[in-house]
Design a protein around this motif. Structure first.
Motif, short mmCIF file in Angstrom:
data_model
loop_
_atom_site.label_atom_id
_atom_site.label_comp_id
_atom_site.label_asym_id
_atom_site.label_seq_id
_atom_site.Cartn_x
_atom_site.Cartn_y
_atom_site.Cartn_z
N LEU A 106 0.84 -1.20 0.00
CA LEU A 106 0.00 0.00 0.00
C LEU A 106 0.88 1.25 0.00
CD1 LEU A 106 -2.59 -1.20 2.67
CD2 LEU A 106 -2.79 -1.33 0.18
N ASP A 107 0.38 2.33 -0.55
CA ASP A 107 1.13 3.58 -0.59
C ASP A 107 1.12 4.18 0.82
OD1 ASP A 107 2.09 6.12 -0.89
OD2 ASP A 107 0.69 6.71 -2.48
N ARG A 108 2.29 4.10 1.49
CA ARG A 108 2.37 4.49 2.91
C ARG A 108 1.94 5.94 3.14
NH1 ARG A 108 7.97 3.62 5.98
NH2 ARG A 108 8.46 5.63 5.10
N GLY A 109 2.17 6.80 2.17
CA GLY A 109 1.80 8.20 2.32
C GLY A 109 0.29 8.42 2.41
N ARG A 110 -0.46 7.40 2.00
CA ARG A 110 -1.92 7.55 1.99
C ARG A 110 -2.62 6.71 3.06
NH1 ARG A 110 -4.21 8.82 -3.34
NH2 ARG A 110 -5.70 7.17 -2.95
N VAL A 111 -1.82 6.02 3.89
CA VAL A 111 -2.43 5.13 4.88
C VAL A 111 -2.27 5.69 6.29
CG1 VAL A 111 -2.36 2.82 5.90
CG2 VAL A 111 -2.03 3.10 3.44
N TRP A 112 -3.37 5.82 6.99
CA TRP A 112 -3.36 6.31 8.37
C TRP A 112 -4.03 5.28 9.27
CZ3 TRP A 112 -2.57 11.71 10.16
CH2 TRP A 112 -1.94 12.50 9.18
N ARG A 113 -3.62 5.28 10.55
CA ARG A 113 -4.26 4.40 11.55
C ARG A 113 -5.34 5.19 12.28
NH1 ARG A 113 0.52 3.60 15.03
NH2 ARG A 113 -1.03 2.75 16.45
#
Ligand code: C5P
Length: 230
Positions: free
Chosen positions: A154-161
């Motif tokens: 997944l594109d880490r810049g677009r993934v939030w917890r």
């Protein structure tokens, strides 16, 4: 008139993943139950009018908490899943909350919440028609996995917890949750119910120490975080 602000705390879980005899919201943390810490942190926010705690029907530990008699704390009986407990909390607020009031839903198992983060959430979303949540950008690279095999990165810049509190207008949240449950959807957080209603919740960056106690090893970590700021 400015909208009022209420909190719903789902605290009716049995804590199966902890593997403990005591539900995780009642485990001892720095000399007091987890739920006591959580409620004290929420009550430290003066904008919060009432905190509605959803408890398990068979809960006999609640009366032992000093916060149980706090004038801003109310209780109701929760349900089978977290979303059912949240909905029970919302329904129990119907005589005192209007559709435009704010409701913040916060997990009982997140005792290290910083009152300052709640105030920031309230300030950032004050003029927002929908609401939003505290969240953290992902520091790890995340993989989508199927049957033990990586399908994609997944594109880490677009993934939030997603953390809690999650803050929405009372009427919108209640309707969205009711519709999601009627549709048989599995709802693990409030934002997801709002997304299904076709709306886009905002995110406000939270603090990494706002952990959810899920496994036994989380307790010493939570104790460390609490000690840092008290
Ligand atoms: O199990 P999980 O970590 O997702 O639980 C998150 C929160 O939801 C906890 O505070 C737990 O007590 C609550 N919960 C609830 N009713 C349930 C299940 C969980 O209020 N039936």
């Amino acid at each position: 008139m400015r909208p009022h602000c209420f909190v719903v705390v789902p605290a009716a879980g049995s804590g199966r993943r902890m593997g403990a005899a005591v539900p995780k919201q009642y485990l001892e943390l720095a000399g007091r139950p987890v739920l006591q810490h959580t409620l004290e942190r929420l009550l430290a926010v003066k904008e919060v009018r009432h905190v509605m705690v959803a408890l398990a029907a068979e809960d006999d530990r609640w009366p032992g908490l000093s916060v149980a008699s706090h004038p801003r704390v109310l209780t109701t009986v929760g349900g089978a899943e977290r979303a059912d407990s949240v909905l029970a909390g919302l329904r129990s607020l119907e005589d005192i909350a209007t559709a435009e009031d704010w409701v913040l839903v916060h997990d009982a198992a997140r005792p290290c919440l910083r009152p300052d983060d709640v105030v920031r959430l309230l300030e950032r979303l004050a003029e927002d028609p929908v609401g939003g949540i505290l969240a953290l950008p992902s520091v790890d690279t995340l993989k989508e996995v199927e049957a033990g095999t990586i399908r994609k990165t997944l594109d880490r810049g677009r993934v939030w917890r997603a953390l809690t509190p999650q803050m929405f207008r009372y009427g919108l949240l209640r309707e969205s949750l009711e519709q999601a449950l009627v549709a048989g959807r599995v709802i693990t957080d409030e934002a997801n119910a709002i997304e299904h209603a076709g709306l886009q919740p905002k995110i406000v960056e939270g603090s990494p120490d706002n952990i959810k106690i899920t496994r036994p090893e989380d307790l010493p970590l939570a104790e460390f975080y609490l000690g840092q700021r008290l």
